[in-house]
Design an enzyme around this catalytic site. Structure first.
Site, PDB file in Angstrom:
ATOM      1  N   LYS A  44       0.831  -1.218   0.000  1.00  0.00           N
ATOM      2  CA  LYS A  44       0.000   0.000   0.000  1.00  0.00           C
ATOM      3  C   LYS A  44       0.863   1.265   0.000  1.00  0.00           C
ATOM      4  O   LYS A  44       0.656   2.167  -0.788  1.00  0.00           O
ATOM      5  CB  LYS A  44      -0.867   0.090   1.274  1.00  0.00           C
ATOM      6  N   ARG A  64     -10.640   1.573   7.164  1.00  0.00           N
ATOM      7  CA  ARG A  64     -10.282   0.234   7.630  1.00  0.00           C
ATOM      8  C   ARG A  64     -11.521  -0.568   8.000  1.00  0.00           C
ATOM      9  O   ARG A  64     -11.413  -1.732   8.332  1.00  0.00           O
ATOM     10  CB  ARG A  64      -9.427   0.315   8.888  1.00  0.00           C
ATOM     11  N   ARG A  97      10.549  -6.833   6.951  1.00  0.00           N
ATOM     12  CA  ARG A  97      10.375  -5.432   6.515  1.00  0.00           C
ATOM     13  C   ARG A  97      11.076  -4.465   7.468  1.00  0.00           C
ATOM     14  O   ARG A  97      10.983  -4.590   8.680  1.00  0.00           O
ATOM     15  CB  ARG A  97       8.871  -5.140   6.504  1.00  0.00           C
ATOM     16  N   ARG A 125       9.341  -1.794  12.461  1.00  0.00           N
ATOM     17  CA  ARG A 125       8.188  -1.240  13.167  1.00  0.00           C
ATOM     18  C   ARG A 125       7.833  -2.106  14.366  1.00  0.00           C
ATOM     19  O   ARG A 125       7.958  -3.323  14.309  1.00  0.00           O
ATOM     20  CB  ARG A 125       6.989  -1.194  12.206  1.00  0.00           C
ATOM     21  N   ARG A 169      -3.200  -8.526  13.532  1.00  0.00           N
ATOM     22  CA  ARG A 169      -3.420  -7.553  12.441  1.00  0.00           C
ATOM     23  C   ARG A 169      -4.145  -8.197  11.277  1.00  0.00           C
ATOM     24  O   ARG A 169      -5.019  -7.616  10.663  1.00  0.00           O
ATOM     25  CB  ARG A 169      -2.087  -6.978  11.955  1.00  0.00           C
TER      26      ARG A 169
HETATM   27  P1  AMP Z   1      -0.567   0.837   8.842  1.00  0.00           P
HETATM   28  O1  AMP Z   1       0.618   1.718   8.869  1.00  0.00           O
HETATM   29  O2  AMP Z   1      -1.592   1.246   7.825  1.00  0.00           O
HETATM   30  O3  AMP Z   1      -0.220  -0.627   8.767  1.00  0.00           O
HETATM   31  O4  AMP Z   1      -1.310   1.034  10.258  1.00  0.00           O
HETATM   32  C1  AMP Z   1      -0.675   0.716  11.481  1.00  0.00           C
HETATM   33  C2  AMP Z   1      -1.674   0.743  12.630  1.00  0.00           C
HETATM   34  O5  AMP Z   1      -2.249   2.058  12.722  1.00  0.00           O
HETATM   35  C3  AMP Z   1      -2.882  -0.175  12.497  1.00  0.00           C
HETATM   36  O6  AMP Z   1      -2.590  -1.498  12.925  1.00  0.00           O
HETATM   37  C4  AMP Z   1      -3.885   0.528  13.408  1.00  0.00           C
HETATM   38  O7  AMP Z   1      -3.580   0.316  14.778  1.00  0.00           O
HETATM   39  C5  AMP Z   1      -3.615   1.994  13.113  1.00  0.00           C
HETATM   40  N1  AMP Z   1      -4.428   2.500  11.982  1.00  0.00           N
HETATM   41  C6  AMP Z   1      -3.977   2.963  10.779  1.00  0.00           C
HETATM   42  N2  AMP Z   1      -4.991   3.371  10.003  1.00  0.00           N
HETATM   43  C7  AMP Z   1      -6.123   3.153  10.732  1.00  0.00           C
HETATM   44  C8  AMP Z   1      -7.504   3.357  10.481  1.00  0.00           C
HETATM   45  N3  AMP Z   1      -7.961   3.856   9.312  1.00  0.00           N
HETATM   46  N4  AMP Z   1      -8.389   3.015  11.461  1.00  0.00           N
HETATM   47  C9  AMP Z   1      -7.970   2.523  12.645  1.00  0.00           C
HETATM   48  N5  AMP Z   1      -6.691   2.293  12.956  1.00  0.00           N
HETATM   49  C10 AMP Z   1      -5.756   2.607  12.010  1.00  0.00           C
END
Ligand code: AMP
Length: 216
Positions: free
Chosen positions: A14, A86, A125, A160, A171
């Protein structure tokens, strides 16, 4: 153009594809994960509230996400959303938000990737603490030239907190339960385009460009 949404399991690319689209079409890339990590790094009130939830791989409350996002998009027409929506509630609230601002969603991309590949990519990663560029030590063409140093800005590469085997399972389950139903939601609105995430990143990007330029 309107907004572009990318839906995908963890580590399907993404962020990488969003950066490519942002560069080619000169539109901002908005990653809700990055916005939240920024709140945590700056130790803001929101950051302190969400840090433990993010470490567990669960979703942050819709209210916080929508608030953070609204501030970011209110003055923009075209942008790429990476990591939002999400769940169905976020998708509905987002449509209401756009309707009030007289804006629209342009296209929604679904990058499909099997669970085992998603997991193995997560475990290898690393990303740049400064510019966010993502590397993967498991593949020849996605390694940094110099170990743990970003090719672009020479900052340090780190793992991360939520890229671990235990947190991956949560996740991925959250993705299946909450995020995957969005595919049906956007398919019904004729906005959804499915892309095979197992292709190399340039082939994926070429497919996305064909769709954006109306050739597919
Ligand atoms: P990502 O970087 O997109 O993998 O997001 C990392 C973490 O951020 C996720 O596991 C959630 O805890 C939080 N997060 C990111 N985007 C959202 C969203 N749209 N709604 C809720 N939590 C989010």
């Amino acid at each position: 153009m309107g907004s572009i949404i990318i839906i995908a399991p963890p580590a399907a690319g993404k962020g990488t594809q969003s950066k490519f689209i942002s560069k080619k079409y000169h539109i901002p890339h908005i990653s809700t994960g990055d916005l939240l990590r920024d709140e945590i790094n700056k130790k803001t009130e929101i950051g302190l509230k969400i840090s433990e939830i993010m470490k567990s791989g669960s979703l942050i409350s819709d209210q916080i996400i929508l608030e953070v996002l609204y501030h970011k998009i209110q003055k923009l027409d075209s942008y790429i959303l990476d990591g939002f929506p999400r769940n169905i509630t976020q998708a509905r609230e987002y449509e209401d938000m756009l309707n009030k601002m007289n804006k629209r969603i342009d296209k929604v991309f679904y990058i499909d990737l099997p669970k085992e590949i998603s997991k193995s990519r997560i475990l290898s990663r690393i990303s740049c603490i400064n510019c966010g560029r993502v590397y993967n030590t498991a593949f020849e063409d996605t390694q940094p030239k110099e170990k743990n140093i970003c090719d672009d800005c020479k900052s340090q590469l780190v793992k991360r907190d939520d890229d671990t085997e235990e947190i991956f399972d949560n996740r991925y389950q959250v993705y299946l339960d909450e995020t995957k139903p969005l595919l049906d939601f956007y398919n019904k609105e004729h906005l959804l385009y499915k892309i095979n995430g197992n292709l190399d990143k340039i082939s994926i990007f070429n497919e996305i460009c064909l769709v954006l330029e109306g050739e597919m």
